[in-house]
Design a protein around this motif. Sequence first.
Motif: not given
Length: 211
Positions: A89-102, A111-124
């Motif tokens: 889908q070009a656009e969709c709503r994600l399920p609420p209560d989903m675990t994400v990693y920012v 200050l620390h600012h968000a640079t990305g979001i993922a569904a699993t722990p990011p490497a780096g």
Amino acid sequence: MIDLAGFRPGPAATIAAFALVFALQVAPAVKVARDQSHRLATGAELLLATATRDPRDLFRGEYSVLSYEVGQPAGLPAAEDLARACGTQAECRLPPDMTVYVTLAAGADGLHHATGIAATPPAGPDPALRGRLRFGTLTRGGSPACGAGPCFSGGIVYGIERWYGPQGAPAELDRLDRARIRVRVRVDPTGEAVLDALLVDGREVARTPRL
């Protein structure tokens, strides 16, 4: 066969039984407190911008709800593992209560600012906060912020949105200009965050107790 009908435990046995019951009841709370103290002592330090409002808890007293800049991202680059929740889908709503990693990075403003979001722990090497979606939308098709990749906008909670203070303190905090308020948090390698301290004009005004 042993007849236990007339058995009555002695004082020592009664005390031991009560001690065991008490230990079983307090053990979970002690573990939570020890885990929090460990994160405060060893977690990576992050400094976040906030906005506040001041409600009241009938059981625990006054508290401020801390609304974080990183909790309301708009146009945040999303990893493909998160985009898979939307299929093609070009656009969709994600399920609420989903675990994400920012993923966060320190900016020139300190200050620390968000640079990305993922569904699993990011490497780096950059720290990542584990959060839970309140709501979220994913779009594809390119944007100035996300380039040709998927883009996230929505609301995220991290479990650090409440600060309990003595009577009158949360209300006083709420009256301040949000630009003056900073929150220092500690995050462990799993992304779990704990509120470490509140700062106003760069000065620490409240600190979470340690064991």
